[in-house]
Design a protein around this motif. Structure first.
Motif, PDB file in Angstrom:
ATOM      1  N   ARG A 170       0.829  -1.203   0.000  1.00 26.93           N
ATOM      2  CA  ARG A 170       0.000   0.000   0.000  1.00 26.93           C
ATOM      3  C   ARG A 170       0.867   1.258   0.000  1.00 26.93           C
ATOM      4  NH1 ARG A 170      -3.339  -2.987   3.848  1.00 26.93           N
ATOM      5  NH2 ARG A 170      -5.242  -3.664   2.790  1.00 26.93           N
ATOM      6  N   VAL A 171       2.004   1.199   0.677  1.00 32.16           N
ATOM      7  CA  VAL A 171       2.908   2.350   0.674  1.00 32.16           C
ATOM      8  C   VAL A 171       3.313   2.707  -0.756  1.00 32.16           C
ATOM      9  CG1 VAL A 171       5.204   3.153   1.357  1.00 32.16           C
ATOM     10  CG2 VAL A 171       3.769   1.939   3.004  1.00 32.16           C
ATOM     11  N   MET A 172       3.565   1.704  -1.574  1.00 34.04           N
ATOM     12  CA  MET A 172       3.939   1.950  -2.964  1.00 34.04           C
ATOM     13  C   MET A 172       2.771   2.558  -3.746  1.00 34.04           C
ATOM     14  SD  MET A 172       7.030   1.127  -2.884  1.00 34.04           S
ATOM     15  CE  MET A 172       7.429   1.253  -4.617  1.00 34.04           C
ATOM     16  N   ARG A 173       1.564   2.076  -3.472  1.00 33.95           N
ATOM     17  CA  ARG A 173       0.394   2.647  -4.140  1.00 33.95           C
ATOM     18  C   ARG A 173       0.202   4.106  -3.731  1.00 33.95           C
ATOM     19  NH1 ARG A 173      -4.185  -2.144  -3.649  1.00 33.95           N
ATOM     20  NH2 ARG A 173      -3.584  -3.290  -5.519  1.00 33.95           N
ATOM     21  N   ILE A 174       0.383   4.379  -2.453  1.00 25.90           N
ATOM     22  CA  ILE A 174       0.262   5.748  -1.960  1.00 25.90           C
ATOM     23  C   ILE A 174       1.307   6.634  -2.625  1.00 25.90           C
ATOM     24  CG2 ILE A 174       0.558   7.203   0.087  1.00 25.90           C
ATOM     25  CD1 ILE A 174      -0.614   4.759   1.693  1.00 25.90           C
ATOM     26  N   GLN A 175       2.542   6.131  -2.681  1.00 27.69           N
ATOM     27  CA  GLN A 175       3.612   6.889  -3.335  1.00 27.69           C
ATOM     28  C   GLN A 175       3.261   7.152  -4.793  1.00 27.69           C
ATOM     29  OE1 GLN A 175       7.364   4.813  -3.698  1.00 27.69           O
ATOM     30  NE2 GLN A 175       8.518   6.717  -3.701  1.00 27.69           N
ATOM     31  N   ALA A 176       2.724   6.153  -5.453  1.00 23.85           N
ATOM     32  CA  ALA A 176       2.369   6.299  -6.861  1.00 23.85           C
ATOM     33  C   ALA A 176       1.278   7.362  -7.039  1.00 23.85           C
ATOM     34  CB  ALA A 176       1.902   4.965  -7.434  1.00 23.85           C
ATOM     35  N   GLU A 177       0.321   7.411  -6.122  1.00 26.18           N
ATOM     36  CA  GLU A 177      -0.735   8.420  -6.219  1.00 26.18           C
ATOM     37  C   GLU A 177      -0.175   9.822  -6.033  1.00 26.18           C
ATOM     38  OE1 GLU A 177      -4.348   7.877  -4.066  1.00 26.18           O
ATOM     39  OE2 GLU A 177      -4.977   6.296  -5.424  1.00 26.18           O
ATOM     40  N   PHE A 178       0.753   9.981  -5.091  1.00 22.94           N
ATOM     41  CA  PHE A 178       1.390  11.282  -4.907  1.00 22.94           C
ATOM     42  C   PHE A 178       2.151  11.691  -6.169  1.00 22.94           C
ATOM     43  CE2 PHE A 178       1.003  10.807  -0.192  1.00 22.94           C
ATOM     44  CZ  PHE A 178       0.436  12.043   0.068  1.00 22.94           C
ATOM     45  N   VAL A 179       2.920  10.760  -6.727  1.00 24.82           N
ATOM     46  CA  VAL A 179       3.702  11.067  -7.928  1.00 24.82           C
ATOM     47  C   VAL A 179       2.783  11.445  -9.084  1.00 24.82           C
ATOM     48  CG1 VAL A 179       5.230  10.075  -9.680  1.00 24.82           C
ATOM     49  CG2 VAL A 179       5.681   9.657  -7.252  1.00 24.82           C
ATOM     50  N   GLU A 180       1.705  10.698  -9.268  1.00 23.01           N
ATOM     51  CA  GLU A 180       0.761  10.986 -10.350  1.00 23.01           C
ATOM     52  C   GLU A 180       0.113  12.351 -10.158  1.00 23.01           C
ATOM     53  OE1 GLU A 180      -0.994  10.379 -13.910  1.00 23.01           O
ATOM     54  OE2 GLU A 180       0.325   8.909 -12.948  1.00 23.01           O
ATOM     55  N   GLY A 181      -0.296  12.634  -8.926  1.00 26.34           N
ATOM     56  CA  GLY A 181      -0.924  13.920  -8.655  1.00 26.34           C
ATOM     57  C   GLY A 181       0.028  15.082  -8.854  1.00 26.34           C
TER      58      GLY A 181
END
Length: 249
Positions: free
Chosen positions: A45-56
């Motif tokens: 989930r940490v990776m998914r969260i990181q990915a959402e921040f990067v995308e945003g």
């Protein structure tokens, strides 16, 4: 693993005794026969969260000056609040701002519609919910998030002010988070408008008669927001609150 076999270094984590795994991380990664439960575990989930921040961050970095409009997804197009949100959005576009909403129906759709039909940039930051229909048709730039806290960060980072139309728990959540961050100095030069004097009167009275009366807020905290029925006044308050140091247009 140490020479005695009782210590196992798993990246930066040191494990001993019963915590030592039977297989290595690489082994589990490359073993296609393994369970897929790992995709639902917290480290992933940490990776998914990181990915959402990067995308945003990547999608919104060049957005320019913008203002968020919040309000209920349940407001219908024939209601006065819907038309008021459209008018606020048109005024913001005319003043050089992009308009950001939660991307859904109701007030969010009205804000995006007003911006889109005025030739401005209409942004929708959606959230994965079981009872909403996704990004509305008036959004030019839309991002759908899994995590509320990532979405909240994008609202705050990429807007210079907030306009709150009548809404429910989600609208109140965003309102009090913004007030808290301004009150504590975490964000500065951040104007906040409450549109609809009848709708917000009870809350404002409670803030004054209960919180202020008991000393849990200070008198100046009531100056952190403007209450109005006028879309033009709302836009003017936003522009004045941002000040000349922030580029407009």
């Amino acid at each position: 693993m140490s020479a005695g076999g009782s210590t196992y270094d798993k990246g930066p984590v040191r494990l001993r005794r019963s915590q030592i795994p039977a297989t290595t991380t690489d082994q589990r990664l490359l073993d296609e026969r393994g369970s897929t439960d790992w995709v639902h575990e917290d480290p992933w989930r940490v990776m998914r969260i990181q990915a959402e921040f990067v995308e945003g961050f990547g999608s919104l970095a060049e957005l320019g000056p913008a203002v968020c409009i919040f309000g209920s997804a349940r407001i219908r197009p024939e209601e006065p609040a819907y038309a008021a949100a459209e008018e606020v959005a048109r005024g913001l576009v005319a003043s050089g701002y992009a308009v950001i909403t939660g991307g859904g129906p109701g007030i969010m759709e009205a804000g995006n519609r007003g911006a889109c039909e005025s030739g401005g940039l209409s942004v929708g930051l959606g959230i994965e919910l079981p009872f909403e229909s996704g990004i509305n048709e008036y959004v030019d730039l839309g991002i759908n998030f899994r995590y509320f806290f990532v979405r909240k960060t994008m609202f705050l980072k990429y807007s210079q002010g907030y306009v709150f139309m009548p809404g429910g728990f989600g609208t109140l959540d965003e309102l009090f988070e913004a007030l808290t961050l301004v009150q504590t100095g975490k964000i500065t030069r951040f104007p906040i408008v409450l549109m609809g004097t009848d709708f917000w009167a009870g809350l404002v009275d409670w803030l004054r008669e209960t919180l202020l009366a008991r000393g849990t807020i200070s008198p100046r905290d009531l100056d952190l927001f403007c209450v109005t029925d006028s879309p033009a006044e709302a836009v003017a308050h936003i522009a004045a609150g941002i000040g000349p140091s922030s580029p407009i247009g």
